[in-house]
Design an enzyme around this catalytic site. Structure first.
Site, mmCIF file in Angstrom:
data_model
loop_
_atom_site.group_PDB
_atom_site.id
_atom_site.type_symbol
_atom_site.label_atom_id
_atom_site.label_comp_id
_atom_site.label_asym_id
_atom_site.label_seq_id
_atom_site.Cartn_x
_atom_site.Cartn_y
_atom_site.Cartn_z
ATOM 1 N N LYS A 74 0.831 -1.209 0.000
ATOM 2 C CA LYS A 74 0.000 0.000 0.000
ATOM 3 C C LYS A 74 0.869 1.264 0.000
ATOM 4 O O LYS A 74 0.613 2.183 -0.780
ATOM 5 C CB LYS A 74 -0.880 -0.021 1.250
ATOM 6 C CG LYS A 74 -2.260 0.468 0.987
ATOM 7 C CD LYS A 74 -3.221 0.212 2.100
ATOM 8 C CE LYS A 74 -2.724 0.137 3.453
ATOM 9 N NZ LYS A 74 -2.035 -0.655 4.187
ATOM 10 N N THR A 76 3.891 1.546 -1.012
ATOM 11 C CA THR A 76 4.587 1.591 -2.303
ATOM 12 C C THR A 76 3.677 2.203 -3.362
ATOM 13 O O THR A 76 4.096 3.071 -4.139
ATOM 14 C CB THR A 76 5.017 0.168 -2.707
ATOM 15 O OG1 THR A 76 5.771 -0.398 -1.634
ATOM 16 C CG2 THR A 76 5.829 0.162 -3.974
ATOM 17 N N ARG A 97 2.062 7.949 7.131
ATOM 18 C CA ARG A 97 2.356 7.778 8.564
ATOM 19 C C ARG A 97 3.860 7.601 8.789
ATOM 20 O O ARG A 97 4.587 7.165 7.912
ATOM 21 C CB ARG A 97 1.651 6.527 9.099
ATOM 22 C CG ARG A 97 0.172 6.730 9.261
ATOM 23 C CD ARG A 97 -0.484 5.460 9.756
ATOM 24 N NE ARG A 97 -0.346 4.380 8.808
ATOM 25 C CZ ARG A 97 -0.534 3.104 9.090
ATOM 26 N NH1 ARG A 97 -0.841 2.739 10.308
ATOM 27 N NH2 ARG A 97 -0.408 2.191 8.167
ATOM 28 N N LYS A 108 8.854 -5.941 9.809
ATOM 29 C CA LYS A 108 8.751 -5.201 8.552
ATOM 30 C C LYS A 108 10.102 -4.741 8.014
ATOM 31 O O LYS A 108 10.297 -4.695 6.816
ATOM 32 C CB LYS A 108 7.831 -3.987 8.719
ATOM 33 C CG LYS A 108 6.375 -4.389 8.838
ATOM 34 C CD LYS A 108 5.428 -3.259 8.557
ATOM 35 C CE LYS A 108 5.248 -2.990 7.080
ATOM 36 N NZ LYS A 108 4.096 -2.112 6.821
ATOM 37 N N ALA A 276 -3.481 0.710 12.651
ATOM 38 C CA ALA A 276 -4.891 0.709 12.262
ATOM 39 C C ALA A 276 -5.692 -0.400 12.938
ATOM 40 O O ALA A 276 -6.915 -0.372 12.926
ATOM 41 C CB ALA A 276 -5.009 0.585 10.746
ATOM 42 N N PHE A 304 -3.568 -0.991 6.963
ATOM 43 C CA PHE A 304 -4.221 -2.289 6.724
ATOM 44 C C PHE A 304 -5.319 -2.192 5.666
ATOM 45 O O PHE A 304 -5.200 -1.383 4.743
ATOM 46 C CB PHE A 304 -4.723 -2.896 8.033
ATOM 47 C CG PHE A 304 -3.606 -3.198 9.002
ATOM 48 C CD1 PHE A 304 -2.486 -3.906 8.594
ATOM 49 C CD2 PHE A 304 -3.643 -2.754 10.314
ATOM 50 C CE1 PHE A 304 -1.439 -4.186 9.471
ATOM 51 C CE2 PHE A 304 -2.600 -3.023 11.201
ATOM 52 C CZ PHE A 304 -1.506 -3.743 10.775
ATOM 53 N N PHE A 384 3.734 -7.645 -9.082
ATOM 54 C CA PHE A 384 4.928 -8.357 -8.599
ATOM 55 C C PHE A 384 5.526 -9.149 -9.765
ATOM 56 O O PHE A 384 4.801 -9.560 -10.665
ATOM 57 C CB PHE A 384 4.562 -9.311 -7.453
ATOM 58 C CG PHE A 384 4.492 -8.630 -6.110
ATOM 59 C CD1 PHE A 384 3.458 -7.749 -5.822
ATOM 60 C CD2 PHE A 384 5.450 -8.861 -5.134
ATOM 61 C CE1 PHE A 384 3.386 -7.096 -4.591
ATOM 62 C CE2 PHE A 384 5.392 -8.216 -3.899
ATOM 63 C CZ PHE A 384 4.359 -7.336 -3.630
ATOM 64 N N TRP A 412 6.575 -0.220 -8.248
ATOM 65 C CA TRP A 412 7.707 -0.760 -7.481
ATOM 66 C C TRP A 412 8.912 -0.894 -8.418
ATOM 67 O O TRP A 412 10.006 -0.463 -8.094
ATOM 68 C CB TRP A 412 7.321 -2.112 -6.883
ATOM 69 C CG TRP A 412 8.420 -2.730 -6.066
ATOM 70 C CD1 TRP A 412 8.726 -2.447 -4.770
ATOM 71 C CD2 TRP A 412 9.356 -3.729 -6.501
ATOM 72 N NE1 TRP A 412 9.804 -3.203 -4.371
ATOM 73 C CE2 TRP A 412 10.213 -3.995 -5.403
ATOM 74 C CE3 TRP A 412 9.564 -4.418 -7.704
ATOM 75 C CZ2 TRP A 412 11.244 -4.933 -5.478
ATOM 76 C CZ3 TRP A 412 10.588 -5.335 -7.771
ATOM 77 C CH2 TRP A 412 11.423 -5.597 -6.674
HETATM 78 P P1 ADP Z 1 2.157 -1.970 3.074
HETATM 79 O O1 ADP Z 1 2.108 -0.480 3.026
HETATM 80 O O2 ADP Z 1 0.953 -2.610 2.469
HETATM 81 O O3 ADP Z 1 2.530 -2.522 4.398
HETATM 82 P P2 ADP Z 1 4.654 -1.650 1.673
HETATM 83 O O4 ADP Z 1 4.375 -0.737 0.559
HETATM 84 O O5 ADP Z 1 5.324 -1.096 2.889
HETATM 85 O O6 ADP Z 1 3.340 -2.416 2.110
HETATM 86 O O7 ADP Z 1 5.497 -2.863 1.092
HETATM 87 C C1 ADP Z 1 5.951 -3.901 1.904
HETATM 88 C C2 ADP Z 1 7.179 -4.523 1.267
HETATM 89 O O8 ADP Z 1 6.831 -5.136 0.022
HETATM 90 C C3 ADP Z 1 8.284 -3.539 0.958
HETATM 91 O O9 ADP Z 1 9.513 -4.105 1.332
HETATM 92 C C4 ADP Z 1 8.223 -3.347 -0.540
HETATM 93 O O10 ADP Z 1 9.491 -3.098 -1.106
HETATM 94 C C5 ADP Z 1 7.686 -4.679 -1.010
HETATM 95 N N1 ADP Z 1 6.888 -4.516 -2.231
HETATM 96 C C6 ADP Z 1 5.811 -3.723 -2.386
HETATM 97 N N2 ADP Z 1 5.345 -3.802 -3.646
HETATM 98 C C7 ADP Z 1 6.150 -4.661 -4.301
HETATM 99 C C8 ADP Z 1 6.189 -5.171 -5.659
HETATM 100 N N3 ADP Z 1 5.284 -4.806 -6.541
HETATM 101 N N4 ADP Z 1 7.158 -6.055 -5.975
HETATM 102 C C9 ADP Z 1 8.072 -6.450 -5.047
HETATM 103 N N5 ADP Z 1 8.094 -6.006 -3.767
HETATM 104 C C10 ADP Z 1 7.145 -5.129 -3.398
#
Ligand code: ADP
Length: 559
Positions: A74, A76, A97, A108, A276, A304, A384, A412
C-alpha cells in the site's frame, strides 16, 4: 544485469534536493521551514495561518484488501501514485504515517514504500526521524510519572490504584513489558500497583496528536484524557492533574508535520503513525490538511485493509479534520488474492488462476464498502514479478465485468512511470464523478448502532454482540455523557471478521465486542474485539538481526 537492488540500496542512491531548496520550490517561505539536517524539515504553524484562505486540493485515500503475509504494498502504491501524478502534470503531495520502531525491528524492516517508489532518507524515516514518536513516548510516560507521584504524595484526587487505565509506553515490540508491577521497594519508592506497557503507536497521545487541528486543540484534547477513576468511579482527567500544559510543551515540535521527498522528488508529509488495528491508523490531520494546501491532489494512506484504516479515516479522521475525500484507491495484488483463495505462502510463485478467482471475494467486499460511502474508487493492481499475464488478465477482466475501475500499477519496478495509467484514471474519475461522500453513521446514533453499522456494512457480519462487561461500560458511558463520539474498532487486520483465521470473505458471523474504552482526548470510543494486543511481541528471527552500520555510518539491512 538483472540484479535486484534492495529498497535501502535504491534509497541510498537517491538524488535528493536539499530541504531549503525543496521547500522553497513548494512555496514554503524560509521562516516557515525548520530544517532537521539536510533532507528533512518541519513546517511551522505560521504556514497554515498564511494559507488558511487558499483552496484545498482533492484528497485521494489509498487502502487495500485484507493484508496477508504475501504483502500488498500500500505505501509503495501511495508513493508511486504520487510520483505518477506529478509525471502527468498534476501538482500532487503525498501524506503518510511515520513508521513505528516496533515493526521495523520486528517483522517489517521498514515502511517507507519500496523499490522505485520510496520516501527518503529511508533510514532516517524508519529509525528516529525527527523524534516525534520519541516525544510522544516521553509525554505519555511523563503523565505516568505524574500519576504515580500524585499517589505517592498523598493522593488528593483519591485515584483508585486498581482503576488506573493509563499505562506506560515504549515504541518497541517487547512482550515482557505487557504486565509489570511498579512502585516496589518500600515507602520511599511509591505505591506498589499493577501496570503494563503498550507500544507508543497505541498511545492515546499518538491519536490526540494525529487528530488535533492546532496547538490549542492539542492542549484541549490532552486535558480531556481520562487516566483512571476514583473508588466510586468518578473519572480523573489530565486536567485534574494540571498536566496538559507540560504535555503540550513536550509535544510542541512533534505536532509540526515533517516534509521529505520521494526518489523522484515528489513532496511527502510524513507525520504521526497510529496502528490501524488497535488505533485509528492514519497520518495526522495537520499533515493531510497542509498537503491539501500545498497540492491540487493529496495521496494519503490509511493502515491495513479498507475494513480498518479506511473505515477509521472515513468515520473519524474526516470529521476531525474537515476532510472531504474525493476518491479511494483499493490496492490488490495477485499474490494476496491467491492467499485469500487458499494458497499457502510458499506456493505463491506458481500460477493459480482458480485460487485467484476464489480470493476475489475479498476484493469485492471492500469495493462494496467504499460504495457504501458514496465514493468513487479505482482498484490498483500492485504488480509483482512472479504475477503471470494470465493472472493479471483474469483480475482485470473480472473488474471490468463487474464495472469496477482497474489499472495496473508497476510503480515498485518503474517508479512514477509505471503508475501513469493509474494516475490518469484517478484524475478522470475525480473530474467526472459527482461524489457526495457520506460517513457511515451520525455521532448522535446510539453507540451500539454505530458498531452494528460498521459490523454489517464494512465487515459483512450479521451484527455485533456485546459481552456483559461491554454492556455495563455502555451504561456507564451514557451516564457520563460520552456517547456522541465516533467508534474506533480494535480488530484483527487479517480477516473481515474478528477471527484472523477467517480469510477471503467470511459470511454468517457476528462480531463480539469484548470491552470498550473511552479515549476522550482522541475523541472516540475504542471497541475491542477478539484478542487484540496493544503491545506486540518479536518473531523468532527479528528483522533487527539483519541490521548493521558500516564504519562510515551507512546503515544496511533495512528493507
Ligand atoms: P504496506 O504499506 O501494504 O505494508 P509496503 O508498501 O510497505 O506495504 O510494502 C511492503 C514490502 O513489500 C516492501 O519491502 C516493498 O518493497 C515490497 N513490495 C511492495 N510492492 C512490491 C512489488 N510490486 N514487488 C516487489 N516487492 C514489493
Amino acid at each position: 544485469v538483472n540484479e535486484v537492488k534492495s529498497d535501502i540500496e535504491i534509497a541510498q542512491e537517491a538524488d535528493m534536493i536539499k530541504i531549503q531548496e525543496f521547500a522553497s520550490r513548494l512555496g514554503i517561505k524560509e521562516d516557515e521551514l525548520e530544517p532537521y539536517g539536510h533532507y528533512k524539515g518541519k513546517i511551522s504553524y505560521s504556514f497554515m495561518d498564511r494559507m488558511k484562505d487558499q483552496p484545498n486540493g482533492h484528497t485521494v485515500l489509498v487502502t487495500a484488501i485484507n493484508p496477508t503475509p504475501a504483502g500488498e504494498g500500500k505505501s509503495t502504491v501511495t508513493v508511486g501514485l504520487g510520483q505518477a501524478m506529478n509525471k502527468i502534470g498534476k501538482n500532487t503531495v503525498i501524506a503518510l504515517r511515520e513508521p513505528s520502531l516496533g515493526p521495523t525491528m520486528g517483522v517489517k524492516g521498514g515502511a517507507a514504500g519500496g523499490g522505485r517508489s520510496q520516501v527518503v532518507p529511508m533510514e532516517d524515516i524508519n529509525l528516529h526521524f525527527t523524534g516525534d514518536i520519541h516525544a510522544i513516548t516521553t509525554a505519555h510516560n511523563a503523565l505516568s510519572a505524574l500519576i504515580d507521584n500524585h499517589i505517592h504524595r498523598g493522593n488528593e484526587l483519591s485515584i483508585d490504584v486498581r482503576r488506573i487505565s493509563w499505562k506506560r509506553v515504549v515504541d518497541l515490540n517487547d512482550r515482557a513489558l505487557r504486565n509489570v508491577t511498579v512502585g516496589m521497594g518500600g515507602p520511599l519508592h511509591g505505591m506498589p500497583r499493577e501496570d503494563g506497557f503498550d507500544i507508543t503507536v497505541a498511545s492515546e497521545i499518538m491519536a490526540v496528536l494525529c487528530l488535533a487541528s492546532s496547538l490549542s486543540d492539542l492542549k484541549k484534547r490532552l486535558a480531556a484524557i481520562v487516566i483512571g477513576y476514583t473508588a466510586d468511579q468518578a473519572p480523573i482527567t489530565v486536567h485534574d492533574l494540571e498536566a496538559e500544559g507540560a504535555l503540550t510543551v513536550l509535544l510542541k515540535e512533534a505536532i509540526k508535520p515533517n516534509l521529505v521527498q520521494t526518489l523522484e522528488n515528489t513532496p511527502a508529509l510524513i507525520h504521526g503513525g497510529p496502528f490501524a488495528n488497535i488505533a485509528h491508523g492514519c497520518n495526522s490531520v495537520t499533515a493531510t490538511n497542509m498537503a491539501r494546501k500545498l497540492g491540487d491532489y493529496v495521496i494519503t494512506e490509511a493502515g491495513f485493509g479498507a475494513d480498518l484504516g479506511a473505515e477509521k479515516f472515513l468515520n473519524i479522521k474526516t470529521r476531525a479534520g474537515g476532510i472531504d475525500p474525493s476518491l479511494v484507491v483499493i490496492v490488490a495484488t495477485v499474490r494476496a488474492l491467491k492467499m485469500h483463495g487458499g494458497v499457502a505462502k510458499d506456493h505463491l510463485k506458481a500460477e493459480n488462476v482458480e485460487a485467484l478467482k476464489k480470493g476475489l471475494a475479498n476484493l469485492k467486499k471492500h469495493v462494496e464498502t467504499i460504495e457504501a460511502y458514496n465514493l468513487p474508487h479505482v482498484v490498483a493492481i500492485n504488480k509483482f514479478v512472479h504475477d503471470t499475464d494470465e493472472e493479471i488478465q483474469t483480475l482485470k477482466q473480472w473488474c471490468e465485468d463487474q464495472g469496477i475501475n482497474v489499472e495496473l500499477a508497476d510503480v515498485w519496478a518503474q517508479g512514477g512511470e509505471g503508475g501513469k495509467d493509474l494516475a490518469s484514471k484517478v484524475v478522470s474519475e475525480i473530474e467526472n464523478s459527482k461524489h457526495s461522500f457520506k460517513p457511515l453513521y451520525t455521532l448522535q446514533e446510539p453507540v451500539k448502532e454505530k458498531i452494528n453499522k460498521i459490523a454489517r456494512t464494512v465487515y459483512g457480519a450479521n451484527g455485533a454482540t456485546f459481552s456483559a462487561e461491554a454492556e455495563k461500560q455502555l451504561d456507564f458511558f451514557a451516564e457520563n455523557g460520552w456517547t456522541d463520539l465516533p467508534v474506533c474498532m480494535a480488530k484483527t487486520q487479517y480477516s473481515l471478521s474478528d477471527d484472523p483465521g477467517k480469510i477471503g470473505r467470511p459470511e454468517g458471523f457476528t462480531i463480539h465486542i469484548r470491552e470498550l474504552r473511552p479515549s476522550l482526548g482522541a475523541g472516540f470510543l475504542v471497541a475491542l474485539t477478539g484478542n487484540i494486543m496493544t503491545m506486540p511481541g518479536l518473531p523468532k528471527r527479528p528483522a533487527a538481526m539483519n541490521m548493521d552500520v558500516d564504519d562510515n555510518g551507512k546503515t544496511v539491512g533495512l528493507f
